[in-house]
Design a protein around this motif. Sequence first.
Motif, PDB file in Angstrom:
ATOM      1  N   ILE A  14       0.817  -1.216   0.000  1.00 24.37           N
ATOM      2  CA  ILE A  14       0.000   0.000   0.000  1.00 24.37           C
ATOM      3  C   ILE A  14       0.851   1.266   0.000  1.00 24.37           C
ATOM      4  O   ILE A  14       0.330   2.362  -0.180  1.00 24.37           O
ATOM      5  CB  ILE A  14      -0.981   0.036   1.190  1.00 24.37           C
ATOM      6  CG1 ILE A  14      -0.220   0.126   2.527  1.00 24.37           C
ATOM      7  CG2 ILE A  14      -1.920  -1.156   1.153  1.00 24.37           C
ATOM      8  CD1 ILE A  14      -1.119   0.451   3.714  1.00 24.37           C
ATOM      9  N   GLY A  15       2.168   1.101   0.195  1.00 26.18           N
ATOM     10  CA  GLY A  15       3.040   2.262   0.076  1.00 26.18           C
ATOM     11  C   GLY A  15       2.865   2.935  -1.274  1.00 26.18           C
ATOM     12  O   GLY A  15       2.843   4.170  -1.370  1.00 26.18           O
ATOM     13  N   VAL A  16       2.721   2.121  -2.306  1.00 26.79           N
ATOM     14  CA  VAL A  16       2.512   2.647  -3.657  1.00 26.79           C
ATOM     15  C   VAL A  16       1.176   3.373  -3.734  1.00 26.79           C
ATOM     16  O   VAL A  16       1.071   4.472  -4.296  1.00 26.79           O
ATOM     17  CB  VAL A  16       2.564   1.501  -4.686  1.00 26.79           C
ATOM     18  CG1 VAL A  16       2.294   2.031  -6.090  1.00 26.79           C
ATOM     19  CG2 VAL A  16       3.918   0.802  -4.627  1.00 26.79           C
ATOM     20  N   ASP A  17       0.134   2.787  -3.154  1.00 29.96           N
ATOM     21  CA  ASP A  17      -1.216   3.353  -3.217  1.00 29.96           C
ATOM     22  C   ASP A  17      -1.297   4.701  -2.504  1.00 29.96           C
ATOM     23  O   ASP A  17      -1.857   5.669  -3.039  1.00 29.96           O
ATOM     24  CB  ASP A  17      -2.226   2.386  -2.577  1.00 29.96           C
ATOM     25  CG  ASP A  17      -2.192   1.005  -3.211  1.00 29.96           C
ATOM     26  OD1 ASP A  17      -1.756   0.899  -4.375  1.00 29.96           O
ATOM     27  OD2 ASP A  17      -2.584   0.037  -2.541  1.00 29.96           O
ATOM     28  N   VAL A  18      -0.740   4.784  -1.296  1.00 26.61           N
ATOM     29  CA  VAL A  18      -0.874   6.016  -0.525  1.00 26.61           C
ATOM     30  C   VAL A  18       0.095   7.094  -1.006  1.00 26.61           C
ATOM     31  O   VAL A  18      -0.165   8.290  -0.832  1.00 26.61           O
ATOM     32  CB  VAL A  18      -0.677   5.758   0.990  1.00 26.61           C
ATOM     33  CG1 VAL A  18      -1.742   4.788   1.501  1.00 26.61           C
ATOM     34  CG2 VAL A  18       0.716   5.237   1.315  1.00 26.61           C
ATOM     35  N   GLN A  19       1.202   6.681  -1.618  1.00 28.01           N
ATOM     36  CA  GLN A  19       2.145   7.673  -2.138  1.00 28.01           C
ATOM     37  C   GLN A  19       1.514   8.513  -3.248  1.00 28.01           C
ATOM     38  O   GLN A  19       1.725   9.729  -3.332  1.00 28.01           O
ATOM     39  CB  GLN A  19       3.406   6.971  -2.658  1.00 28.01           C
ATOM     40  CG  GLN A  19       4.530   7.908  -3.058  1.00 28.01           C
ATOM     41  CD  GLN A  19       5.379   8.331  -1.878  1.00 28.01           C
ATOM     42  OE1 GLN A  19       4.870   8.496  -0.776  1.00 28.01           O
ATOM     43  NE2 GLN A  19       6.663   8.518  -2.091  1.00 28.01           N
ATOM     44  N   THR A 340      -9.169   4.696  -1.732  1.00 26.63           N
ATOM     45  CA  THR A 340      -7.962   5.454  -1.404  1.00 26.63           C
ATOM     46  C   THR A 340      -7.910   6.733  -2.225  1.00 26.63           C
ATOM     47  O   THR A 340      -7.645   7.825  -1.703  1.00 26.63           O
ATOM     48  CB  THR A 340      -6.704   4.606  -1.697  1.00 26.63           C
ATOM     49  OG1 THR A 340      -6.811   3.359  -1.011  1.00 26.63           O
ATOM     50  CG2 THR A 340      -5.443   5.328  -1.275  1.00 26.63           C
ATOM     51  N   ALA A 341      -8.189   6.606  -3.525  1.00 25.44           N
ATOM     52  CA  ALA A 341      -8.141   7.761  -4.426  1.00 25.44           C
ATOM     53  C   ALA A 341      -9.219   8.786  -4.095  1.00 25.44           C
ATOM     54  O   ALA A 341      -8.991   9.997  -4.188  1.00 25.44           O
ATOM     55  CB  ALA A 341      -8.275   7.295  -5.870  1.00 25.44           C
TER      56      ALA A 341
END
Length: 351
Positions: A14-19, A340-341
């Motif tokens: 999820i690092g990719v998602d929240v970044q 998330t978006a």
Amino acid sequence: MTDYRIASIPGDGIGVDVQIEAQKVLDAAAKRFGFGLEWTEFDWSCERYAKTGTMMPEDGIEQLSGFDSILLGAVGFPGVPDHVSLWGLLIPVRRAFQQYVNLRPVRLLPGTTSVLAGRSADELEMVIVRENSEGEYSTLGGRHNSGQPGEFALQEAVFTRVGVERIIRYAFEVARTRSGRVTSATKSNGIIHTMPFWDEIFGEVAAEYPDVKSELTHIDALAARMVQQPDRLDVVVGSNLFGDILSDLAAAVTGGLGMAPSGNLNPERAYPSMFEAVHGSAPDIAGQGIANPVAQVLAATMMLEHLGETDAAAAVNAAVEKVLSEGVALTPDLGGKATTAQLGTAIAEAI
């Protein structure tokens, strides 16, 4: 117009998602307040390790040295041992850039609830100042007599006067901007060398700050107080290990790890500092679009503050509070159905 060069390391899960959402929010803040953000993305991650055998290239530190700041997603993925991912990326960056302060502010945000019943937001707000460059997280030691009945492991902790004094002094300076209270985490009744050394230096520094109330508290009693009497705590300073544990506990009682940011700071600004959410990579929900990006957005806010863009940072904080208070665009962990978006976009639009 001031332009900042930011190294973006989304990492794993999820690092990719929240970044993505944190960058979206910061770009909105930059547009409103008239400064530029030049993002350069690095694929340093466990996925890279699986392909190449290294978390980052040999000249990784050199590549990062020219940036104004670093925004890190989260690192870790099944199949890659945690000590490999940690010592292959995060700790080398912290130490090469002398990011000896790990600053972790925690607070109960609007629209969220604590696991502690009956506690208000003003009772659940504190700052953990963690020593970030030495202490218990040392490479000194080893394993011996492997596979034999007498096999043993030896781990050495390293506490230097310079390292202990500067982190304690930093905590006192932070306290002067807040309530004027510092609590030091210790265990000098059981750890016979390093903790009495820590306590002595704490006392020496405290004498230089007569305007700041200070106390030493054993780590076990301090953990209990964080749950039973969190209102008695404001600035908590601890060694690398103690600060790590206490900051996760503090985040858990103030809304969860999904709401907690952190900064790895080089206070002298001789090197870039690095900012990240406290939570991990949560591979079980990675790519599903349901991760909460608030912690990463707040970590990005800390980055803005460190860069001197305080008005922009205040605007991002206000936008986060507004969106959470309205309760419309909340991710599942916050009791909502937003992606998330959608949560990231709502914060960006509120700016």
